[in-house]
Design a protein around this motif. Structure first.
Motif, PDB file in Angstrom:
ATOM      1  N   GLY A 189       0.951  -1.270  -0.092  1.00 35.76           N
ATOM      2  CA  GLY A 189       0.076   0.079  -0.093  1.00 35.76           C
ATOM      3  C   GLY A 189       0.906   1.119  -0.125  1.00 35.76           C
ATOM      4  O   GLY A 189       0.410   2.278  -0.786  1.00 35.76           O
ATOM      5  N   PHE A 190       2.137   1.135   0.710  1.00 33.86           N
ATOM      6  CA  PHE A 190       2.994   2.422   0.839  1.00 33.86           C
ATOM      7  C   PHE A 190       3.513   2.602  -0.333  1.00 33.86           C
ATOM      8  O   PHE A 190       4.014   3.735  -0.877  1.00 33.86           O
ATOM      9  N   ASP A 191       3.752   1.566  -1.121  1.00 31.81           N
ATOM     10  CA  ASP A 191       4.443   1.738  -2.449  1.00 31.81           C
ATOM     11  C   ASP A 191       3.462   2.170  -3.592  1.00 31.81           C
ATOM     12  O   ASP A 191       4.016   2.925  -4.461  1.00 31.81           O
ATOM     13  N   TRP A 192       2.261   1.854  -3.621  1.00 29.02           N
ATOM     14  CA  TRP A 192       1.172   2.630  -4.522  1.00 29.02           C
ATOM     15  C   TRP A 192       1.125   3.934  -4.145  1.00 29.02           C
ATOM     16  O   TRP A 192       1.386   4.671  -5.088  1.00 29.02           O
ATOM     17  N   LEU A 193       1.528   4.345  -2.794  1.00 29.79           N
ATOM     18  CA  LEU A 193       1.281   5.854  -2.650  1.00 29.79           C
ATOM     19  C   LEU A 193       2.777   6.379  -3.059  1.00 29.79           C
ATOM     20  O   LEU A 193       2.710   7.453  -3.665  1.00 29.79           O
ATOM     21  N   ALA A 194       3.756   5.614  -2.742  1.00 29.83           N
ATOM     22  CA  ALA A 194       5.116   6.320  -3.179  1.00 29.83           C
ATOM     23  C   ALA A 194       5.098   6.303  -4.773  1.00 29.83           C
ATOM     24  O   ALA A 194       5.601   7.522  -5.037  1.00 29.83           O
ATOM     25  N   ARG A 204       1.128   4.044 -13.863  1.00 26.46           N
ATOM     26  CA  ARG A 204       2.364   3.562 -13.143  1.00 26.46           C
ATOM     27  C   ARG A 204       1.624   2.950 -11.928  1.00 26.46           C
ATOM     28  O   ARG A 204       2.319   2.061 -11.299  1.00 26.46           O
ATOM     29  N   VAL A 205       0.592   3.566 -10.963  1.00 24.79           N
ATOM     30  CA  VAL A 205       0.103   2.957 -10.267  1.00 24.79           C
ATOM     31  C   VAL A 205      -0.470   1.595 -10.316  1.00 24.79           C
ATOM     32  O   VAL A 205      -0.470   0.634  -9.570  1.00 24.79           O
ATOM     33  N   MET A 206      -1.324   1.480 -11.523  1.00 24.56           N
ATOM     34  CA  MET A 206      -1.962   0.444 -11.888  1.00 24.56           C
ATOM     35  C   MET A 206      -0.896  -0.678 -12.048  1.00 24.56           C
ATOM     36  O   MET A 206      -1.229  -2.037 -11.632  1.00 24.56           O
ATOM     37  N   ILE A 207       0.163  -0.392 -12.735  1.00 21.95           N
ATOM     38  CA  ILE A 207       1.155  -1.412 -12.880  1.00 21.95           C
ATOM     39  C   ILE A 207       1.498  -2.324 -11.461  1.00 21.95           C
ATOM     40  O   ILE A 207       1.594  -3.470 -11.441  1.00 21.95           O
ATOM     41  N   MET A 208       1.636  -1.543 -10.476  1.00 23.17           N
ATOM     42  CA  MET A 208       2.067  -1.931  -9.108  1.00 23.17           C
ATOM     43  C   MET A 208       0.985  -2.585  -8.224  1.00 23.17           C
ATOM     44  O   MET A 208       1.015  -3.709  -7.754  1.00 23.17           O
ATOM     45  N   SER A 227      -0.741  -6.437 -15.397  1.00 17.00           N
ATOM     46  CA  SER A 227       0.488  -5.508 -15.116  1.00 17.00           C
ATOM     47  C   SER A 227       1.718  -5.467 -16.034  1.00 17.00           C
ATOM     48  O   SER A 227       2.060  -4.160 -16.381  1.00 17.00           O
ATOM     49  N   ASP A 228       2.089  -6.315 -16.752  1.00 14.04           N
ATOM     50  CA  ASP A 228       2.979  -6.305 -17.553  1.00 14.04           C
ATOM     51  C   ASP A 228       2.699  -5.750 -18.963  1.00 14.04           C
ATOM     52  O   ASP A 228       3.444  -4.878 -19.621  1.00 14.04           O
ATOM     53  N   TRP A 229       1.240  -5.839 -19.167  1.00 14.16           N
ATOM     54  CA  TRP A 229       0.737  -5.248 -20.383  1.00 14.16           C
ATOM     55  C   TRP A 229       0.858  -3.711 -20.383  1.00 14.16           C
ATOM     56  O   TRP A 229       1.118  -2.925 -21.145  1.00 14.16           O
ATOM     57  N   THR A 230       0.559  -3.435 -18.920  1.00 14.31           N
ATOM     58  CA  THR A 230       0.455  -1.989 -18.554  1.00 14.31           C
ATOM     59  C   THR A 230       1.606  -1.358 -18.677  1.00 14.31           C
ATOM     60  O   THR A 230       1.893  -0.151 -18.947  1.00 14.31           O
ATOM     61  N   LEU A 231       2.820  -2.035 -18.029  1.00 14.90           N
ATOM     62  CA  LEU A 231       4.075  -1.599 -18.141  1.00 14.90           C
ATOM     63  C   LEU A 231       4.638  -1.386 -19.296  1.00 14.90           C
ATOM     64  O   LEU A 231       5.151  -0.348 -19.622  1.00 14.90           O
TER      65      LEU A 231
END
Length: 220
Positions: free
Chosen positions: A14-19, A198-202, A181-185
């Motif tokens: 969750g903190f990584d998504w925020l970051a 970028r948030v959706m990737i993670m 995730s990889d398609w979005t990346l």
């Protein structure tokens, strides 16, 4: 099942998504790598290596890939290679033991090969002229084929007697989230980058890894 480390991994995710959302990239050396380290700890302390050592190795390769992708862009190929190895070990893990060959195998393989072919053409065509090197094109194509094979392998757990519900359902969902995730990346890196993307990737990546860990732990 070791729920404490899973809970810590969820908090760090969750903190990584925020970051990612507020562009605090220096946080991610803790939040991004910490999430995978906690998942590896949860898998290890829950006896996961006795269930599937191959999947455990795949988690370690995923951690290596996460680390490379935190480094400058010149390390992108190294990150891609690490995740390629992760996909290959996940494929082995899903097929150990292998299930029966049914009509569903051919149908799912045909669908995924069609998607993979379209993706390879799409992303190869959008590479900037200076990046259209054979190495990068081939690496992307090989990775798309590998992750498609991983999703296919996960789908075979639905009719593999070694897998039961809900483990096989979680495996399929986890593989699909990894695919998204990889398609979005790829879209973010080679076509158009947005903060929400970028948030959706993670979000999808972490959901994928959580679901796959749960799938293998529940397989026993």
């Amino acid at each position: 099942m070791n729920t404490i480390w899973l809970a810590v991994a969820a908090i760090l995710a969750g903190f990584d998504w925020l970051a990612v959302f507020i562009a605090k990239n220096h946080w991610r050396w803790l939040t991004k790598t910490g999430t995978m380290l906690c998942l590896i700890a949860a898998y290890t302390l829950s006896g996961g290596w006795q269930i599937s050592g191959w999947f455990g190795v795949g988690l370690i390769f995923s951690l290596a890939g996460d680390t490379f992708l935190l480094l400058p862009p010149r390390f992108f190929l190294a990150g891609l290679a690490a995740f390629l190895l992760a996909q290959l070990t996940y494929i082995v893990a899903f097929n150990d033991p292998a299930g029966p060959v049914l009509a569903y195998n051919f149908l799912s393989a045909a669908i995924l090969l069609t998607i993979a072919y379209s993706a390879i053409r799409r992303f190869s065509a959008t590479l900037p002229a200076e990046n259209r090197r054979k190495t990068l094109r081939r690496a992307i194509a090989f990775y798309i084929l590998a992750i498609s094979a991983m999703v296919y392998s996960a789908s075979t757990t639905l009719w593999n007697p070694a897998w039961q519900f809900p483990a096989n359902g979680l495996a399929v969902l986890g593989a699909l989230f990894f695919y998204i995730s990889d398609w979005t990346l790829a879209n973010q890196r080679f076509i158009h980058s947005t903060r929400s993307g970028r948030v959706m990737i993670m979000v999808t990546y972490h959901l994928a890894q959580f679901l796959l860990v749960l799938a293998f732990l529940l397989r026993q």
